[in-house]
Write a protein that holds these residues in place. Structure first.
Motif, PDB file in Angstrom:
ATOM      1  N   LEU A  49     143.091  23.812  90.397  1.00 25.80           N
ATOM      2  CA  LEU A  49     141.782  23.250  90.078  1.00 25.80           C
ATOM      3  C   LEU A  49     141.899  22.462  88.784  1.00 25.80           C
ATOM      4  CD1 LEU A  49     138.643  23.006  90.422  1.00 25.80           C
ATOM      5  CD2 LEU A  49     138.496  25.043  88.955  1.00 25.80           C
ATOM      6  N   ALA A  50     141.585  21.165  88.840  1.00 25.92           N
ATOM      7  CA  ALA A  50     141.512  20.329  87.642  1.00 25.92           C
ATOM      8  C   ALA A  50     140.037  20.058  87.359  1.00 25.92           C
ATOM      9  CB  ALA A  50     142.261  19.016  87.856  1.00 25.92           C
ATOM     10  N   VAL A  51     139.644  20.235  86.090  1.00 31.51           N
ATOM     11  CA  VAL A  51     138.237  20.073  85.713  1.00 31.51           C
ATOM     12  C   VAL A  51     138.153  19.214  84.464  1.00 31.51           C
ATOM     13  CG1 VAL A  51     136.054  21.255  85.289  1.00 31.51           C
ATOM     14  CG2 VAL A  51     137.874  22.448  86.504  1.00 31.51           C
ATOM     15  N   ILE A  52     137.173  18.297  84.458  1.00 29.56           N
ATOM     16  CA  ILE A  52     136.926  17.480  83.274  1.00 29.56           C
ATOM     17  C   ILE A  52     135.422  17.344  83.105  1.00 29.56           C
ATOM     18  CG2 ILE A  52     136.897  15.199  84.359  1.00 29.56           C
ATOM     19  CD1 ILE A  52     138.769  14.280  82.049  1.00 29.56           C
ATOM     20  N   ALA A  53     134.954  17.353  81.843  1.00 26.86           N
ATOM     21  CA  ALA A  53     133.517  17.308  81.564  1.00 26.86           C
ATOM     22  C   ALA A  53     133.271  16.555  80.272  1.00 26.86           C
ATOM     23  CB  ALA A  53     132.954  18.733  81.466  1.00 26.86           C
ATOM     24  N   ASP A  54     132.224  15.749  80.277  1.00 21.42           N
ATOM     25  CA  ASP A  54     131.810  14.952  79.120  1.00 21.42           C
ATOM     26  C   ASP A  54     130.389  15.353  78.777  1.00 21.42           C
ATOM     27  OD1 ASP A  54     131.054  13.038  77.293  1.00 21.42           O
ATOM     28  OD2 ASP A  54     131.564  11.307  78.530  1.00 21.42           O
ATOM     29  N   GLY A  55     130.235  16.099  77.680  1.00 19.04           N
ATOM     30  CA  GLY A  55     128.943  16.654  77.323  1.00 19.04           C
ATOM     31  C   GLY A  55     128.025  15.688  76.623  1.00 19.04           C
ATOM     32  N   MET A  56     126.728  16.008  76.683  1.00 18.99           N
ATOM     33  CA  MET A  56     125.716  15.203  76.007  1.00 18.99           C
ATOM     34  C   MET A  56     124.582  16.111  75.570  1.00 18.99           C
ATOM     35  SD  MET A  56     124.637  13.598  79.599  1.00 18.99           S
ATOM     36  CE  MET A  56     126.357  13.840  80.014  1.00 18.99           C
ATOM     37  N   GLY A  57     123.839  15.673  74.572  1.00 21.81           N
ATOM     38  CA  GLY A  57     122.708  16.453  74.084  1.00 21.81           C
ATOM     39  C   GLY A  57     122.571  16.325  72.586  1.00 21.81           C
ATOM     40  N   HIS A  70     119.780  23.659  71.725  1.00 19.05           N
ATOM     41  CA  HIS A  70     120.504  23.150  72.883  1.00 19.05           C
ATOM     42  C   HIS A  70     119.602  22.434  73.892  1.00 19.05           C
ATOM     43  CE1 HIS A  70     123.880  25.179  71.269  1.00 19.05           C
ATOM     44  NE2 HIS A  70     123.503  26.393  71.604  1.00 19.05           N
ATOM     45  N   GLU A  71     118.360  22.244  73.566  1.00 18.72           N
ATOM     46  CA  GLU A  71     117.428  21.630  74.505  1.00 18.72           C
ATOM     47  C   GLU A  71     117.900  20.242  74.935  1.00 18.72           C
ATOM     48  OE1 GLU A  71     112.664  20.511  74.813  1.00 18.72           O
ATOM     49  OE2 GLU A  71     113.504  21.307  72.950  1.00 18.72           O
ATOM     50  N   GLY A  72     117.876  20.012  76.233  1.00 14.69           N
ATOM     51  CA  GLY A  72     118.250  18.712  76.770  1.00 14.69           C
ATOM     52  C   GLY A  72     119.731  18.492  76.964  1.00 14.69           C
ATOM     53  N   MET A  73     120.554  19.498  76.700  1.00 16.36           N
ATOM     54  CA  MET A  73     121.996  19.291  76.843  1.00 16.36           C
ATOM     55  C   MET A  73     122.398  19.248  78.313  1.00 16.36           C
ATOM     56  SD  MET A  73     123.824  22.885  75.795  1.00 16.36           S
ATOM     57  CE  MET A  73     123.701  24.362  76.817  1.00 16.36           C
ATOM     58  N   GLY A 128     123.253  20.676  84.234  1.00 13.58           N
ATOM     59  CA  GLY A 128     122.517  21.402  83.204  1.00 13.58           C
ATOM     60  C   GLY A 128     121.275  20.716  82.695  1.00 13.58           C
ATOM     61  N   SER A 129     121.087  19.457  83.023  1.00 12.64           N
ATOM     62  CA  SER A 129     119.931  18.740  82.493  1.00 12.64           C
ATOM     63  C   SER A 129     118.676  18.945  83.335  1.00 12.64           C
ATOM     64  CB  SER A 129     120.235  17.243  82.377  1.00 12.64           C
ATOM     65  OG  SER A 129     120.513  16.687  83.648  1.00 12.64           O
ATOM     66  N   TYR A 168     121.599  25.130  82.258  1.00  9.62           N
ATOM     67  CA  TYR A 168     120.166  24.848  82.162  1.00  9.62           C
ATOM     68  C   TYR A 168     119.426  26.002  81.478  1.00  9.62           C
ATOM     69  CZ  TYR A 168     115.378  23.770  83.602  1.00  9.62           C
ATOM     70  OH  TYR A 168     114.029  23.510  83.613  1.00  9.62           O
ATOM     71  N   GLU A 169     119.760  27.227  81.858  1.00 10.08           N
ATOM     72  CA  GLU A 169     119.113  28.394  81.243  1.00 10.08           C
ATOM     73  C   GLU A 169     119.415  28.462  79.748  1.00 10.08           C
ATOM     74  OE1 GLU A 169     117.060  30.938  82.567  1.00 10.08           O
ATOM     75  OE2 GLU A 169     116.832  29.371  84.086  1.00 10.08           O
ATOM     76  N   LYS A 170     120.637  28.167  79.358  1.00 10.50           N
ATOM     77  CA  LYS A 170     120.990  28.178  77.938  1.00 10.50           C
ATOM     78  C   LYS A 170     120.238  27.077  77.187  1.00 10.50           C
ATOM     79  CE  LYS A 170     124.915  28.555  74.780  1.00 10.50           C
ATOM     80  NZ  LYS A 170     124.600  29.934  74.386  1.00 10.50           N
ATOM     81  N   ALA A 171     120.117  25.922  77.818  1.00 13.49           N
ATOM     82  CA  ALA A 171     119.401  24.821  77.185  1.00 13.49           C
ATOM     83  C   ALA A 171     117.921  25.161  76.987  1.00 13.49           C
ATOM     84  CB  ALA A 171     119.538  23.557  78.023  1.00 13.49           C
ATOM     85  N   GLN A 172     117.354  25.883  77.959  1.00 14.51           N
ATOM     86  CA  GLN A 172     115.940  26.246  77.870  1.00 14.51           C
ATOM     87  C   GLN A 172     115.681  27.357  76.861  1.00 14.51           C
ATOM     88  OE1 GLN A 172     113.447  24.520  79.681  1.00 14.51           O
ATOM     89  NE2 GLN A 172     115.270  23.248  79.933  1.00 14.51           N
ATOM     90  N   SER A 173     116.707  28.137  76.544  1.00 18.06           N
ATOM     91  CA  SER A 173     116.520  29.320  75.682  1.00 18.06           C
ATOM     92  C   SER A 173     116.598  29.009  74.204  1.00 18.06           C
ATOM     93  CB  SER A 173     117.588  30.368  76.027  1.00 18.06           C
ATOM     94  OG  SER A 173     118.882  29.911  75.653  1.00 18.06           O
ATOM     95  N   SER A 174     116.998  27.783  73.849  1.00 12.46           N
ATOM     96  CA  SER A 174     117.209  27.468  72.436  1.00 12.46           C
ATOM     97  C   SER A 174     116.843  26.020  72.153  1.00 12.46           C
ATOM     98  CB  SER A 174     118.674  27.716  72.059  1.00 12.46           C
ATOM     99  OG  SER A 174     118.979  27.186  70.791  1.00 12.46           O
ATOM    100  N   ALA A 175     116.050  25.811  71.094  1.00 14.88           N
ATOM    101  CA  ALA A 175     115.706  24.444  70.699  1.00 14.88           C
ATOM    102  C   ALA A 175     116.949  23.665  70.301  1.00 14.88           C
ATOM    103  CB  ALA A 175     114.711  24.479  69.542  1.00 14.88           C
TER     104      ALA A 175
END
Length: 253
Positions: free
Chosen positions: A31-39, A98-101, A171-172, A89-96
């Motif tokens: 399994l190869a995984v790549i991710a580009d985060g935003m927030g 991380h909101e919108g990440m 997650g958004s 999404y749950e983590k983003a909703q639980s903390s200001a």
């Protein structure tokens, strides 16, 4: 199978929101995984780290009932990308903080000479052989939507001021619909490249094809790609995972 993974902060950013990894089962499945985060400040790093780590945990936890067909792998990818989406999404909703990440996500399973891909966002997967570098995935971006509708040309897309706007991210939103792709990946001389837009925005497919089809090692090829993206501005983080179908000359296994 051999592979190389590398990420670079680039020339303009103060921190790296990209993440990438390759996970290998005892039976040789990959399994190869790549991710580009935003927030918000550093929240993109949280989202991309979670996405890569969780997909790796789900994959390495496969002990019994391992998928054995395209339909089964698509079902596995769908279930687990949605699980990752829910947790981010749950983590983003639980903390200001991380909101919108959110994060892009490319997850590519290689099993028995076949590659099964789940795709969200504007990171990309390319299949590269002796003749071509073919973009497998289609960007979930505003510009790509304009291009698909015929509102702009490919030349206009390359310089469009909103070319970095993405329309789908893990997650958004509360739910997510990944796209799925399948390509054979068993011929000696075939390569699979996963990359963030920090690379694809700076290095075109033809140049990637030329850089991959050399006598350099996989690690050297990835370094050359990243160096070129930096030489051309390096405004974004730059990350690449390059895998070779060859069983010879492995850099990392």
């Amino acid at each position: 199978m051999c592979f190389s993974v590398r990420t670079d902060i680039g020339k303009k950013r103060t921190f790296n929101e990209d993440q990438a990894a390759v996970f290998v089962l005892d039976n040789g499945y990959i399994l190869a995984v790549i991710a580009d985060g935003m927030g918000g400040h550093k929240s993109g790093d949280v989202a991309s780290s979670m996405a890569v780590r969780l997909m790796g945990e789900y994959f390495t936890g496969l002990k019994t009932e391992i998928p054995d067909s395209r339909e089964q792998w698509n079902e596995w990818l769908s279930e687990n990308v949605r699980n990752v989406n829910h947790l981010i999404y749950e983590k983003a909703q639980s903390s200001a903080e991380h909101e919108g990440m959110g994060t892009t996500l490319e997850a590519a399973v290689i099993a028995k000479g076949q590659c099964y891909i789940a795709h969200v966002g504007d990171s990309r997967v390319y299949l590269i052989d002796a003749e071509n570098a073919t973009q497998v995935t289609k960007d979930h971006s505003y510009v790509n939507a304009l291009l698909a509708s015929g509102e702009i040309t490919e030349e206009e897309a390359e310089v469009h001021p909103q070319r970095n706007w993405i329309m789908r991210a893990v997650g958004s939103e509360k739910s997510i619909d990944p796209d799925f792709y399948h390509v054979p990946f068993k011929e000696d001389g075939n390569y699979l490249l996963l990359c963030t837009d920090g690379l694809s925005n700076k290095v075109d497919a033809e140049t990637l094809h030329q850089m991959v089809n050399t006598d350099a090692t996989l690690e050297e090829k990835v370094i050359q790609m990243i160096d070129l993206a930096n030489d051309r501005g390096g405004e974004d983080n730059i990350t690449a995972v390059l895998l070779s179908a060859s069983k010879l000359g492995a850099d990392v296994l």
